[in-house]
Design a protein around this motif. Structure first.
Motif, PDB file in Angstrom:
ATOM      1  N   ASN A 211      -0.326  -3.488   7.043  1.00 60.74           N
ATOM      2  CA  ASN A 211      -0.077  -2.119   7.708  1.00 60.74           C
ATOM      3  C   ASN A 211       1.309  -2.300   8.154  1.00 60.74           C
ATOM      4  O   ASN A 211       1.738  -2.889   9.029  1.00 60.74           O
ATOM      5  CB  ASN A 211      -1.069  -1.852   8.890  1.00 60.74           C
ATOM      6  CG  ASN A 211      -2.511  -2.101   8.533  1.00 60.74           C
ATOM      7  OD1 ASN A 211      -3.215  -1.479   7.616  1.00 60.74           O
ATOM      8  ND2 ASN A 211      -3.346  -2.974   9.451  1.00 60.74           N
ATOM      9  N   THR A 212       1.875  -1.142   7.526  1.00 61.27           N
ATOM     10  CA  THR A 212       3.365  -0.920   7.707  1.00 61.27           C
ATOM     11  C   THR A 212       3.366   0.358   8.416  1.00 61.27           C
ATOM     12  O   THR A 212       2.775   1.501   8.209  1.00 61.27           O
ATOM     13  CB  THR A 212       4.193  -1.058   6.621  1.00 61.27           C
ATOM     14  OG1 THR A 212       3.622  -0.183   5.523  1.00 61.27           O
ATOM     15  CG2 THR A 212       4.622  -2.435   5.964  1.00 61.27           C
ATOM     16  N   ASN A 213       4.405   0.342   9.552  1.00 56.54           N
ATOM     17  CA  ASN A 213       4.478   1.663  10.329  1.00 56.54           C
ATOM     18  C   ASN A 213       5.928   1.731  10.597  1.00 56.54           C
ATOM     19  O   ASN A 213       6.748   1.086  10.701  1.00 56.54           O
ATOM     20  CB  ASN A 213       3.762   1.094  11.907  1.00 56.54           C
ATOM     21  CG  ASN A 213       2.411   0.714  11.562  1.00 56.54           C
ATOM     22  OD1 ASN A 213       1.321   1.497  11.749  1.00 56.54           O
ATOM     23  ND2 ASN A 213       2.389  -0.632  11.685  1.00 56.54           N
ATOM     24  N   GLU A 228       1.560   5.531   9.666  1.00 63.50           N
ATOM     25  CA  GLU A 228       1.074   4.276   9.516  1.00 63.50           C
ATOM     26  C   GLU A 228       0.504   4.336   7.938  1.00 63.50           C
ATOM     27  O   GLU A 228       0.032   5.299   7.341  1.00 63.50           O
ATOM     28  CB  GLU A 228      -0.241   3.921  10.246  1.00 63.50           C
ATOM     29  CG  GLU A 228      -0.176   3.636  11.556  1.00 63.50           C
ATOM     30  CD  GLU A 228      -1.430   3.298  12.222  1.00 63.50           C
ATOM     31  OE1 GLU A 228      -2.452   2.380  11.635  1.00 63.50           O
ATOM     32  OE2 GLU A 228      -1.900   3.941  13.168  1.00 63.50           O
ATOM     33  N   LEU A 229       1.025   3.137   7.277  1.00 65.77           N
ATOM     34  CA  LEU A 229       0.342   2.987   5.930  1.00 65.77           C
ATOM     35  C   LEU A 229      -0.480   1.846   5.970  1.00 65.77           C
ATOM     36  O   LEU A 229      -0.062   0.790   5.881  1.00 65.77           O
ATOM     37  CB  LEU A 229       1.814   2.660   4.994  1.00 65.77           C
ATOM     38  CG  LEU A 229       2.805   3.625   5.065  1.00 65.77           C
ATOM     39  CD1 LEU A 229       3.985   3.010   4.304  1.00 65.77           C
ATOM     40  CD2 LEU A 229       2.479   5.196   4.677  1.00 65.77           C
ATOM     41  N   LEU A 242      -2.501   6.941   3.905  1.00 64.56           N
ATOM     42  CA  LEU A 242      -1.471   7.330   4.703  1.00 64.56           C
ATOM     43  C   LEU A 242      -1.945   8.182   6.127  1.00 64.56           C
ATOM     44  O   LEU A 242      -2.686   9.026   6.004  1.00 64.56           O
ATOM     45  CB  LEU A 242      -0.285   8.309   3.863  1.00 64.56           C
ATOM     46  CG  LEU A 242      -0.143   7.975   2.442  1.00 64.56           C
ATOM     47  CD1 LEU A 242       0.653   9.192   1.977  1.00 64.56           C
ATOM     48  CD2 LEU A 242       0.714   6.647   2.564  1.00 64.56           C
ATOM     49  N   ARG A 243      -1.260   7.704   7.064  1.00 66.92           N
ATOM     50  CA  ARG A 243      -1.935   8.127   8.337  1.00 66.92           C
ATOM     51  C   ARG A 243      -0.589   8.763   9.302  1.00 66.92           C
ATOM     52  O   ARG A 243       0.001   8.061  10.098  1.00 66.92           O
ATOM     53  CB  ARG A 243      -2.675   7.304   9.174  1.00 66.92           C
ATOM     54  CG  ARG A 243      -3.920   6.555   8.450  1.00 66.92           C
ATOM     55  CD  ARG A 243      -4.631   5.860   9.356  1.00 66.92           C
ATOM     56  NE  ARG A 243      -5.644   5.095   8.712  1.00 66.92           N
ATOM     57  CZ  ARG A 243      -6.843   5.747   8.387  1.00 66.92           C
ATOM     58  NH1 ARG A 243      -7.241   6.899   8.587  1.00 66.92           N
ATOM     59  NH2 ARG A 243      -7.878   4.914   7.458  1.00 66.92           N
ATOM     60  N   GLY A 261      -5.885  11.178   8.159  1.00 66.62           N
ATOM     61  CA  GLY A 261      -5.916  10.171   7.347  1.00 66.62           C
ATOM     62  C   GLY A 261      -5.870  10.727   5.910  1.00 66.62           C
ATOM     63  O   GLY A 261      -6.392  11.693   5.536  1.00 66.62           O
ATOM     64  N   ILE A 262      -4.908  10.316   4.913  1.00 67.81           N
ATOM     65  CA  ILE A 262      -4.879  10.900   3.555  1.00 67.81           C
ATOM     66  C   ILE A 262      -4.844   9.726   2.602  1.00 67.81           C
ATOM     67  O   ILE A 262      -3.846   8.866   2.468  1.00 67.81           O
ATOM     68  CB  ILE A 262      -3.358  11.593   3.293  1.00 67.81           C
ATOM     69  CG1 ILE A 262      -3.148  12.709   4.447  1.00 67.81           C
ATOM     70  CG2 ILE A 262      -3.442  11.983   2.019  1.00 67.81           C
ATOM     71  CD1 ILE A 262      -1.962  13.194   4.368  1.00 67.81           C
ATOM     72  N   PRO A 263      -5.885   9.641   2.018  1.00 67.85           N
ATOM     73  CA  PRO A 263      -6.123   8.407   1.115  1.00 67.85           C
ATOM     74  C   PRO A 263      -5.091   8.790  -0.196  1.00 67.85           C
ATOM     75  O   PRO A 263      -5.191   9.778  -0.721  1.00 67.85           O
ATOM     76  CB  PRO A 263      -7.600   8.248   0.840  1.00 67.85           C
ATOM     77  CG  PRO A 263      -8.170   9.637   1.139  1.00 67.85           C
ATOM     78  CD  PRO A 263      -7.345  10.177   1.961  1.00 67.85           C
ATOM     79  N   VAL A 264      -4.515   7.368  -0.852  1.00 65.67           N
ATOM     80  CA  VAL A 264      -3.938   7.792  -2.055  1.00 65.67           C
ATOM     81  C   VAL A 264      -4.894   7.791  -3.035  1.00 65.67           C
ATOM     82  O   VAL A 264      -4.732   8.613  -4.134  1.00 65.67           O
ATOM     83  CB  VAL A 264      -2.856   6.640  -2.065  1.00 65.67           C
ATOM     84  CG1 VAL A 264      -2.293   6.522  -3.807  1.00 65.67           C
ATOM     85  CG2 VAL A 264      -2.262   6.659  -1.117  1.00 65.67           C
TER      86      VAL A 264
END
Length: 285
Positions: A211-213, A228-229, A242-243, A261-264
């Motif tokens: 998790n990268t922020n 947040e990724l 993607l959050r 929340g946006i799922p790739v």
């Protein structure tokens, strides 16, 4: 399900917060940093904490700090909607050690033409206990690091609680590395394996999370906007959500975090939303 209206509010709030940052005096950029870091013993660096997958406590936490969280979320999972709720308590018994207990619930609602018996049953997912130790706090370079461990005692759904109470265990050691650039820009990496032991099938399953922020803290406040990724690796399959998110201070000790929340890839879910209410008893301005 149509959740576009849920996502409109965060976008409008981001716009208003950005306008505030542009018009505010740059002299107060460091006000909250000074509040957090002004006490020299023990050292502590101000970092923006992600909202969806949050930390056990602040990095460099000081003895006596504590926090209650209430979380509510909605996810479109193709054939049904899932509603999540959680209650969480975090505290620091000694300097730099954070502890946490969390109870996460999930409730399910089928979409039209989907039989109720074909979707999961409502449940208290698990009893989560966790600890986090900040082993590095460097104020001159605004950097902190921590090691932590989460243990989840997985539970049966409400319909099967009479048959068996515990169904499995999840072991989750993790590492956190955070860096602040100047007064406003923050980045953080939270990573570790999640090893799930299923008591019924006698199997073990491992997922790795990265998790990268990235956050921008609004001038002179505790408010921020960021993203947040949330990435997972599982049996060679890579997924990422993607959050985009924001945190707003309501009172000195009460904050609210809002996440979209946006799922790739939409293999398992579509859009989602999450809200976290944060209360810090004993916190003073």
């Amino acid at each position: 399900m149509n959740i576009k209206y849920i996502l409109v509010l965060p976008l409008l709030m981001v716009s208003s917060m950005y306008t505030y940052a542009q018009t505010n005096d740059a002299k107060i950029d460091s006000l909250y940093i000074q509040e957090v870091e002004g006490r020299k013993e023990p050292a502590k660096v101000l970092h923006a904490e992600p909202i969806y997958i949050d930390l056990i406590r602040d990095l460099g936490v000081r003895k006596g700090e504590k926090e209650w969280n209430l979380g509510f979320g909605l996810t479109d999972r193709l054939d049904y909607d899932s509603y999540e709720a959680l209650i969480e308590y975090e505290w620091a018994p000694i300097d730099r050690l954070g502890l946490e207990v969390e109870l996460p619930f999930t409730f399910y609602s089928p979409l039209k033409s989907i039989p109720r018996e074909s979707i999961p049953s409502n449940q208290l997912n698990s009893i989560k206990v966790a600890a986090q130790w900040s082993f590095l706090v460097k104020e001159p370079i605004a950097t902190s690091m921590a090691l932590g461990y989460i243990n989840e005692f997985e539970l049966s759904d409400f319909e099967r609680l009479g048959d068996s109470f515990f169904t499995g265990n999840i072991y989750n050691p993790f590492l956190v590395v955070a860096k602040r650039w100047g007064n406003n820009f923050h980045c953080l990496i939270y990573t570790g394996p999640m090893i799930e032991q299923n008591f019924r099938t006698k199997s073990i399953h491992t997922t790795y999370g990265i998790n990268t922020n990235f956050h921008y803290m609004i001038t002179g406040t505790r408010n921020f906007i960021g993203v947040e990724l949330n990435k997972t690796l599982e049996n060679g399959d890579f997924d990422m959500v993607l959050r985009p998110q924001m945190r707003l201070g309501i009172e000195d000790n009460l904050l609210i975090g809002i996440v979209a929340g946006i799922p790739v890839s939409r293999e398992n879910e579509r859009l989602s939303s999450f809200v976290r209410l944060i209360w810090e008893p004993g916190h003073h301005k």
